[in-house]
Design an enzyme around this catalytic site. Structure first.
Site, PDB file in Angstrom:
ATOM      1  N   MET A   1      14.533 -58.163  -2.874  1.00 40.53           N
ATOM      2  CA  MET A   1      14.720 -57.242  -3.993  1.00 40.53           C
ATOM      3  C   MET A   1      15.395 -57.962  -5.165  1.00 40.53           C
ATOM      4  O   MET A   1      15.849 -57.320  -6.119  1.00 40.53           O
ATOM      5  CB  MET A   1      15.548 -56.027  -3.565  1.00 40.53           C
ATOM      6  CG  MET A   1      14.858 -55.241  -2.446  1.00 40.53           C
ATOM      7  SD  MET A   1      15.357 -53.520  -2.345  1.00 40.53           S
ATOM      8  CE  MET A   1      17.096 -53.692  -2.031  1.00 40.53           C
TER       9      MET A   1
ATOM     10  N   HIS B   1      19.559 -65.402   0.255  1.00 40.98           N
ATOM     11  CA  HIS B   1      18.133 -65.424  -0.097  1.00 40.98           C
ATOM     12  C   HIS B   1      17.602 -66.861  -0.113  1.00 40.98           C
ATOM     13  O   HIS B   1      16.517 -67.146   0.389  1.00 40.98           O
ATOM     14  CB  HIS B   1      17.918 -64.843  -1.499  1.00 40.98           C
ATOM     15  CG  HIS B   1      18.252 -63.397  -1.651  1.00 40.98           C
ATOM     16  ND1 HIS B   1      19.309 -62.957  -2.400  1.00 40.98           N
ATOM     17  CD2 HIS B   1      17.659 -62.278  -1.147  1.00 40.98           C
ATOM     18  CE1 HIS B   1      19.345 -61.628  -2.379  1.00 40.98           C
ATOM     19  NE2 HIS B   1      18.367 -61.184  -1.616  1.00 40.98           N
TER      20      HIS B   1
HETATM   21  P1  AMP Z   1      17.326 -58.034  -0.155  1.00 40.79           P
HETATM   22  O1  AMP Z   1      16.974 -58.696  -1.441  1.00 40.79           O
HETATM   23  O2  AMP Z   1      18.755 -57.578  -0.075  1.00 40.79           O
HETATM   24  O3  AMP Z   1      16.336 -56.983   0.260  1.00 40.79           O
HETATM   25  O4  AMP Z   1      17.230 -59.147   0.963  1.00 40.79           O
HETATM   26  C1  AMP Z   1      16.078 -59.949   1.094  1.00 40.79           C
HETATM   27  C2  AMP Z   1      16.193 -60.724   2.367  1.00 40.79           C
HETATM   28  O5  AMP Z   1      17.369 -61.531   2.338  1.00 40.79           O
HETATM   29  C3  AMP Z   1      16.297 -59.840   3.615  1.00 40.79           C
HETATM   30  O6  AMP Z   1      15.518 -60.409   4.655  1.00 40.79           O
HETATM   31  C4  AMP Z   1      17.772 -59.897   3.927  1.00 40.79           C
HETATM   32  O7  AMP Z   1      18.063 -59.701   5.299  1.00 40.79           O
HETATM   33  C5  AMP Z   1      18.102 -61.313   3.517  1.00 40.79           C
HETATM   34  N1  AMP Z   1      19.540 -61.456   3.288  1.00 40.79           N
HETATM   35  C6  AMP Z   1      20.319 -60.681   2.484  1.00 40.79           C
HETATM   36  N2  AMP Z   1      21.598 -61.072   2.543  1.00 40.79           N
HETATM   37  C7  AMP Z   1      21.644 -62.113   3.431  1.00 40.79           C
HETATM   38  C8  AMP Z   1      22.666 -62.962   3.921  1.00 40.79           C
HETATM   39  N3  AMP Z   1      23.935 -62.824   3.549  1.00 40.79           N
HETATM   40  N4  AMP Z   1      22.336 -63.934   4.817  1.00 40.79           N
HETATM   41  C9  AMP Z   1      21.057 -64.082   5.218  1.00 40.79           C
HETATM   42  N5  AMP Z   1      20.027 -63.322   4.776  1.00 40.79           N
HETATM   43  C10 AMP Z   1      20.312 -62.353   3.892  1.00 40.79           C
END
Ligand code: AMP
Length: 276
Positions: free
Chosen positions: A21, A28
């Site tokens: 997102m 990320h």
């Molecule tokens: P988001 O943009 O928040 O939807 O996250 C995109 C991807 O990044 C998803 O697969 C999340 O699980 C991963 N993600 C978000 N925060 C972390 C983190 N601190 N460590 C590892 N992966 C993450």
């Protein structure tokens, strides 16, 4: 995007894909680096998906910065950014959703009704558009990872879902785009999540297996910080995400805690390392 992916696949090259997102942090980027090492072509998506937000959630104010994200993605070798608009993803008369039934019931499924239906729907759509061989997700969103893996198995989707470790700030706070919401005095309270996971890990490492005992201490620990209110603190089996009474097989301690208006999640799978 579909035409590009099809032409890449026709040359026999492998496509890695990281759905996001946006508003990137090191978490990320770690997924993108993994994607870079696995595939010949690395695609990511940036899309704040409206169907996974509840009516009173932060869809409107979710942080967005495409130019910054583009530069960071470029820095880790991303080849393609898929950056669609709402009317492309959900055109008029849109009416098809993917619902993974059981593993989405507990945890965030209780406090965020409809959230996982939105997540699995957008992932199914993105997989059909990007046609990846590998899709890389973070274990930070543990229930999301379990639900997406379930969907891929149940619907015979021809790709491998890979889960990557949680990336944390130096003080242990799990990285999240939502951390920007935290005010200075809330930042310390946000550490209650990762620090309570550490308390639980220490109990487990000393031989404690009783869930009530571990959760009792975890709750007390979190409640000792100002501004906190626990949405849930549960210990569940890692495949069913149903609560258990004793830790015998692989189990996860999953937390959702509000720091005033900011809802944070974190988790720890017993027996694993914890970088706190
Ligand atoms: P988001 O943009 O928040 O939807 O996250 C995109 C991807 O990044 C998803 O697969 C999340 O699980 C991963 N993600 C978000 N925060 C972390 C983190 N601190 N460590 C590892 N992966 C993450």
């Amino acid at each position: 995007m579909q035409a590009l992916s099809e032409s890449v696949r026709n040359t026999g090259q492998k496509i890695s894909f990281v759905p996001t997102m946006g508003y990137f942090h090191e978490g990320h980027l770690s997924l993108m680096r993994e994607g870079r090492s696995r595939g010949d072509v690395l695609a990511i998506s940036i899309y704040v998906n409206p169907t996974q937000f509840g009516p009173n959630e932060d869809f409107e104010k979710y942080p967005r910065d495409f130019e910054r994200d583009k530069a960071l993605a470029h820095g880790v070798g991303v080849d393609v950014i898929f950056y669609p608009e709402d009317r492309e993803m959900y055109p008029e008369h849109y009416q098809t959703y993917v619902n993974v039934e059981n593993v989405t019931q507990n945890l965030c499924g209780i406090s965020r009704p409809g959230h996982f239906r939105g997540v699995t729907t957008i992932c199914a759509k993105l997989f059909n558009i990007v046609k990846p061989h590998f899709a890389i997700f973070g274990k930070k969103d543990f229930q999301q990872l379990v639900a997406v893996k379930r969907m891929v198995l149940d619907l015979n989707m021809d790709l491998e879902v890979i889960g990557m470790p949680i990336v944390r700030e130096a003080d242990g706070l799990a990285m999240s785009s939502r951390n920007v919401y935290l005010k200075v005095d809330e930042r310390e309270s946000a550490l209650s999540l990762s620090r309570s996971l550490k308390v639980a890990k220490q109990m487990y490492d000393r031989g404690e297996r009783d869930v009530t005992a571990i959760l009792g201490l975890v709750r007390k620990y979190i409640e000792g910080y100002p501004h906190t209110s626990i949405d849930y603190a549960k210990i569940c089996g890692t495949t069913t995400l149903e609560e258990i009474g004793r830790i015998e097989d692989e189990a996860v301690l999953a937390l959702a805690v509000r720091i005033n208006n900011t809802r944070l999640i974190d988790n720890y799978v017993f027996g694993m390392d914890l970088d706190v």
